[in-house]
Design an enzyme around this catalytic site. Structure first.
Site, short mmCIF file in Angstrom:
data_model
loop_
_atom_site.label_atom_id
_atom_site.label_comp_id
_atom_site.label_asym_id
_atom_site.label_seq_id
_atom_site.Cartn_x
_atom_site.Cartn_y
_atom_site.Cartn_z
N GLY A 28 -9.82 18.40 27.99
CA GLY A 28 -10.88 19.24 27.30
C GLY A 28 -10.73 20.82 27.16
O GLY A 28 -11.56 21.47 26.70
N ASN A 76 -25.57 25.74 21.03
CA ASN A 76 -24.68 26.39 22.02
C ASN A 76 -24.28 27.49 21.45
O ASN A 76 -23.70 28.47 22.26
CB ASN A 76 -23.34 25.71 22.47
CG ASN A 76 -22.39 25.71 21.26
OD1 ASN A 76 -22.84 25.69 20.10
ND2 ASN A 76 -21.08 25.65 21.63
N SER A 91 -15.67 32.76 28.56
CA SER A 91 -16.08 33.08 27.13
C SER A 91 -15.84 34.64 26.96
O SER A 91 -15.56 35.02 25.89
CB SER A 91 -17.42 32.70 26.56
OG SER A 91 -17.43 31.13 26.45
N LYS A 131 -29.04 24.55 26.80
CA LYS A 131 -28.66 23.96 25.43
C LYS A 131 -29.78 23.24 24.56
O LYS A 131 -29.97 23.30 23.38
CB LYS A 131 -27.54 23.16 25.24
CG LYS A 131 -26.01 24.01 25.62
CD LYS A 131 -25.01 22.87 25.67
CE LYS A 131 -23.73 23.76 26.00
NZ LYS A 131 -22.41 22.97 25.82
N ASP A 175 -19.73 22.62 19.97
CA ASP A 175 -19.14 21.69 20.98
C ASP A 175 -18.39 20.61 20.07
O ASP A 175 -17.25 20.28 20.52
CB ASP A 175 -19.97 21.05 22.15
CG ASP A 175 -20.61 22.15 23.21
OD1 ASP A 175 -19.68 23.18 23.17
OD2 ASP A 175 -21.60 21.97 23.47
P1 NAP Z 1 -24.56 15.74 31.04
O1 NAP Z 1 -25.61 15.97 29.82
O2 NAP Z 1 -25.22 15.90 32.27
O3 NAP Z 1 -24.07 14.21 30.80
C1 NAP Z 1 -23.17 13.49 31.52
C2 NAP Z 1 -23.06 12.22 31.25
O4 NAP Z 1 -22.20 11.44 32.12
C3 NAP Z 1 -24.13 11.41 30.91
O5 NAP Z 1 -24.19 10.46 29.84
C4 NAP Z 1 -24.21 10.29 32.36
O6 NAP Z 1 -24.67 9.21 32.11
C5 NAP Z 1 -22.69 10.32 32.56
N1 NAP Z 1 -22.37 9.99 33.82
C6 NAP Z 1 -22.33 10.52 34.89
N2 NAP Z 1 -22.23 10.19 35.91
C7 NAP Z 1 -21.62 8.84 35.53
C8 NAP Z 1 -20.94 7.68 36.05
N3 NAP Z 1 -20.80 7.47 37.42
N4 NAP Z 1 -21.04 6.46 35.42
C9 NAP Z 1 -21.49 6.55 34.18
N5 NAP Z 1 -21.70 7.60 33.48
C10 NAP Z 1 -22.05 8.87 34.16
O7 NAP Z 1 -23.21 16.65 30.92
P2 NAP Z 1 -22.35 17.23 29.75
O8 NAP Z 1 -22.94 18.59 29.58
O9 NAP Z 1 -22.38 16.15 28.69
O10 NAP Z 1 -21.15 17.23 30.62
C11 NAP Z 1 -20.28 16.48 30.65
C12 NAP Z 1 -18.79 16.74 31.19
O11 NAP Z 1 -18.49 17.35 29.64
C13 NAP Z 1 -18.80 17.86 32.15
O12 NAP Z 1 -17.54 17.35 32.93
C14 NAP Z 1 -18.64 19.06 31.49
O13 NAP Z 1 -17.72 19.99 32.44
C15 NAP Z 1 -17.75 18.51 30.27
N6 NAP Z 1 -17.89 19.75 29.11
C16 NAP Z 1 -16.70 20.01 28.64
C17 NAP Z 1 -16.76 21.12 27.54
C18 NAP Z 1 -15.77 21.58 27.02
O14 NAP Z 1 -15.56 22.64 26.31
N7 NAP Z 1 -14.38 20.97 27.37
C19 NAP Z 1 -17.92 21.43 27.03
C20 NAP Z 1 -19.21 20.80 27.58
C21 NAP Z 1 -19.13 20.01 28.87
P3 NAP Z 1 -26.43 8.76 32.01
O15 NAP Z 1 -26.76 9.15 30.32
O16 NAP Z 1 -26.45 7.50 32.22
O17 NAP Z 1 -26.97 9.58 33.11
#
Ligand code: NAP
Length: 286
Positions: free
Chosen positions: A253, A92, A22, A71, A107
């Site tokens: 992403g 965010n 960023s 967040k 986001d």
């Molecule tokens: P988060 O709030 O921790 O959410 C993670 C989600 O993944 C939860 O719903 C969790 O399920 C699910 N999950 C994790 N392991 C799993 C498994 N083995 N089987 C099924 N579901 C599983 O994380 P987040 O902030 O949303 O981030 C998620 C991803 O998005 C990360 O890889 C992050 O780097 C990416 N991201 C990218 C951007 C971008 O700009 N491209 C922005 C933000 C995030 P439960 O609800 O059941 O726990």
């Protein structure tokens, strides 16, 4: 641009932040447009968030971004939440304006704009989303408010399942989009929902870094399904590799990151981020 006595401060709060793209993205944009702003990253945990917000207010900061783990934690300190931030319960981007702290989530709109950039039309489409965490909920809210007709959410049936069902009901009532939540362990239902979907979004951590696994069996994918992932490291997750092999259009992403930044930039400066320049300077090719 060399900072002046009138430079406006914008920053990132979260932990960790040292890897963040960023500062490069925003400072390159400020320079290109000749805007007297400067963007810095500060490593701040939940314990220090109030002190940080008070300090930034005192310093007459223009606004700030929030990343993990802040967040949700920022919400008690916000005076006015945008509709999307309220529904997603996630912020965010903040702006100090008229003595108030205003909170936004960019986001979700970042993901939608990345799809548009990739030539993916989400209007009136059926989408299946894997996961219901921070990234997923922001995308679900924006997609529902901006023209998607139906969203199937698949998540684990754990302690947060009922909360996500309530969230889905709220979004269904607040929009013209129907949102349903299913247990990701139900493979038959997942295959059925993918058959009726135009777009699949992986919004979980599965496939990130060295994890070469996917939540979707390759045989559930078919050529006309557009397959996307919020993950950008690696550029092609196992899911995207499988989808490419089947002949699907895919998107990672990377440009979600770009366009969430562009939306924040607009909130602070009122100007459009120079997208082509930022792609060239800050986003290396796959
Ligand atoms: P988060 O709030 O921790 O959410 C993670 C989600 O993944 C939860 O719903 C969790 O399920 C699910 N999950 C994790 N392991 C799993 C498994 N083995 N089987 C099924 N579901 C599983 O994380 P987040 O902030 O949303 O981030 C998620 C991803 O998005 C990360 O890889 C992050 O780097 C990416 N991201 C990218 C951007 C971008 O700009 N491209 C922005 C933000 C995030 P439960 O609800 O059941 O726990």
């Amino acid at each position: 641009m060399v900072p002046s006595g009138q430079t406006q401060l914008v920053c990132l709060l979260g932990s960790p932040v040292s890897h963040s793209i960023s500062p490069a993205m925003h400072n390159t944009s400020f320079d290109a447009l000749g805007l007297d702003y400067s963007y810095m990253a500060f490593d701040i945990g939940e314990d220090n968030i109030k002190a940080a917000v008070d300090a930034l207010r005192t310093l007459n900061c223009k606004g700030f971004n929030l990343t993990m783990p802040l967040k949700n934690a920022i919400i008690p300190y916000i005076d006015e939440l945008s509709e999307e931030a309220r529904l997603a319960h996630s912020v965010n981007t903040c702006l100090f304006e008229d003595g108030k702290l205003k909170g936004y989530t960019t986001d979700g709109i970042g993901f939608l704009n990345a799809m548009t950039d990739s030539g993916i039309d989400y209007n009136d489409k059926v989408i299946t989303v894997l996961g219901a965490g921070g990234a997923a909920t922001s995308i679900i809210v924006s997609a529902a408010l901006h023209g998607v007709s139906k969203i199937n959410v698949f998540k684990r049936k754990n302690s947060t399942f009922d909360e996500v069902v309530d969230f889905a009901d709220r979004i269904t009532h607040a929009s013209d989009c129907d949102v349903f939540v299913y247990d990701i362990a139900d493979a038959t239902l997942l295959e059925f929902c993918l058959q009726e979907s135009d777009i699949l979004i992986n919004a979980t951590n599965v496939g990130m870094g060295d994890d070469d696994t996917s939540l979707v069996p390759k045989e559930f994918l078919y050529k006309d399904l557009i397959v996307t992932d919020v993950i950008y490291h690696p550029a092609y997750t196992r899911l995207l590799k499988d989808a490419k092999a089947v002949g699907c259009k895919v998107m990672n992403g990377k440009y979600m990151l770009l366009y969430q930044g562009a939306a924040a930039f607009k909130i602070w400066t009122g100007q459009d981020m120079p997208i082509d320049l930022i792609k060239e300077k800050c986003f290396t090719e796959d």
